[in-house]
Design an enzyme around this catalytic site. Structure first.
Site, PDB file in Angstrom:
ATOM      1  N   LYS A 282      -9.378   8.085   1.283  1.00 59.73           N
ATOM      2  CA  LYS A 282      -8.252   7.339   0.710  1.00 59.73           C
ATOM      3  C   LYS A 282      -8.747   6.317  -0.312  1.00 59.73           C
ATOM      4  O   LYS A 282      -8.203   6.215  -1.421  1.00 59.73           O
ATOM      5  CB  LYS A 282      -7.467   6.632   1.820  1.00 59.73           C
ATOM      6  CG  LYS A 282      -6.699   7.579   2.725  1.00 59.73           C
ATOM      7  CD  LYS A 282      -6.043   6.805   3.847  1.00 59.73           C
ATOM      8  CE  LYS A 282      -5.284   7.720   4.791  1.00 59.73           C
ATOM      9  NZ  LYS A 282      -4.645   6.960   5.875  1.00 59.73           N
TER      10      LYS A 282
ATOM     11  N   SER B  56      -7.960   2.701   4.729  1.00 61.58           N
ATOM     12  CA  SER B  56      -7.995   2.610   6.184  1.00 61.58           C
ATOM     13  C   SER B  56      -7.249   3.785   6.795  1.00 61.58           C
ATOM     14  O   SER B  56      -6.298   4.303   6.201  1.00 61.58           O
ATOM     15  CB  SER B  56      -7.362   1.291   6.652  1.00 61.58           C
ATOM     16  OG  SER B  56      -7.478   1.149   8.048  1.00 61.58           O
ATOM     17  N   ASP B  57      -7.696   4.195   7.959  1.00 61.76           N
ATOM     18  CA  ASP B  57      -6.996   5.233   8.700  1.00 61.76           C
ATOM     19  C   ASP B  57      -7.119   4.925  10.189  1.00 61.76           C
ATOM     20  O   ASP B  57      -8.177   4.474  10.649  1.00 61.76           O
ATOM     21  CB  ASP B  57      -7.571   6.619   8.415  1.00 61.76           C
ATOM     22  CG  ASP B  57      -6.620   7.703   8.901  1.00 61.76           C
ATOM     23  OD1 ASP B  57      -5.615   7.948   8.208  1.00 61.76           O
ATOM     24  OD2 ASP B  57      -6.863   8.266   9.982  1.00 61.76           O
ATOM     25  N   THR B  58      -6.043   5.136  10.904  1.00 64.15           N
ATOM     26  CA  THR B  58      -6.010   4.853  12.334  1.00 64.15           C
ATOM     27  C   THR B  58      -5.683   6.127  13.093  1.00 64.15           C
ATOM     28  O   THR B  58      -4.728   6.828  12.749  1.00 64.15           O
ATOM     29  CB  THR B  58      -4.963   3.764  12.645  1.00 64.15           C
ATOM     30  OG1 THR B  58      -5.316   2.584  11.920  1.00 64.15           O
ATOM     31  CG2 THR B  58      -4.906   3.452  14.136  1.00 64.15           C
TER      32      THR B  58
END
Length: 185
Positions: free
Chosen positions: A52, A68-70
C-alpha cells in the site's frame, strides 16, 4: 518534516493520526490485497502494508508515506473482511469465547529511509449468544472489518480482555508509528 501521506481510506486510521495532531493528507492505495499463503500472519500484515505504501510512494516521492494493514488471526487462520452477513455470523461464532490475535503491519517510506514493523495484540471474546451476534450484524458494523468486528464501536461489548496495543486493534499502532516517524525528520 516532509509532507506526510496516509495510504489508506480507513476512517479509523485517519482519526488516529488526527488524534495526535499530525498534519497529513490521504491518498488511497488501490492495490489488490493478495498475499502468498505460505507467509506467516506477521509477514502478511507487513507485506500488505508495504504494498500500500509503495503504490502511493511511487507517485509521491517527495513525501513520507504510511501504509498499514490489519489482519485477524485465530490459530493459523487469517479472518478477513466478511463477504456477507452469513460469513460475518460464522466468524463471530468462531471468535466467541476464544482468544485471537490482531496484527497491524506498518510501512513508512521516504526517499531516504524505509521502516516496516508490526504489532500483535491478543484479544479474548466473551461467549456470544446468537442474539448478540444477530444484533451486531444488524448494526452493519462488522461488514467492512477484518475479523467481522470493530473494537472501537459496538464490537467493544464482545471483548473480555486485550493484551497489547489497543490502537493496533483499531488499525494503526499509533505510539510506535509516531516514534518511528521521528526518525524520518
Amino acid at each position: 518534516m516532509k509532507p506526510l501521506i496516509l495510504a489508506s481510506g480507513s476512517p479509523r486510521r485517519k482519526e488516529l493520526l488526527q488524534q495526535v495532531h499530525l498534519p497529513f493528507t490521504i491518498k488511497v492505495s488501490n492495490i489488490e490485497e493478495t498475499f502468498d499463503p505460505e507467509l506467516t500472519p506477521e509477514e502478511i500484515a507487513t507485506s500488505l502494508a508495504h504494498q500500500k505504501a509503495q503504490s502511493v510512494f511511487q507517485e509521491n516521492q517527495d513525501a513520507i508515506v504510511i501504509g498499514s494493514d490489519t489482519i485477524v488471526v485465530l490459530g493459523d487462520k487469517v479472518l478477513g473482511k466478511p463477504e456477507n452477513e452469513d460469513e460475518a455470523r460464522a466468524t463471530l461464532r468462531t471468535l466467541s469465547g476464544n482468544t485471537h490475535h490482531v496484527i497491524s503491519g506498518v510501512a513508512i517510506l521516504s526517499q531516504e529511509k524505509e521502516v516496516t514493523f508490526y504489532e500483535k495484540t491478543s484479544v479474548t471474546f466473551w461467549e456470544l449468544t446468537d442474539e448478540d451476534i444477530n444484533f451486531y450484524i444488524q448494526s452493519g458494523e462488522p461488514m467492512d472489518k477484518a475479523g467481522s468486528y470493530g473494537i472501537q464501536e459496538v464490537g467493544a461489548l464482545f471483548v473480555k480482555e486485550i493484551k497489547g496495543d489497543y490502537f493496533s486493534i483499531v488499525g494503526l499502532p499509533l505510539s510506535r508509528t509516531v516514534r518511528e516517524l521521528k526518525s524520518f525528520q
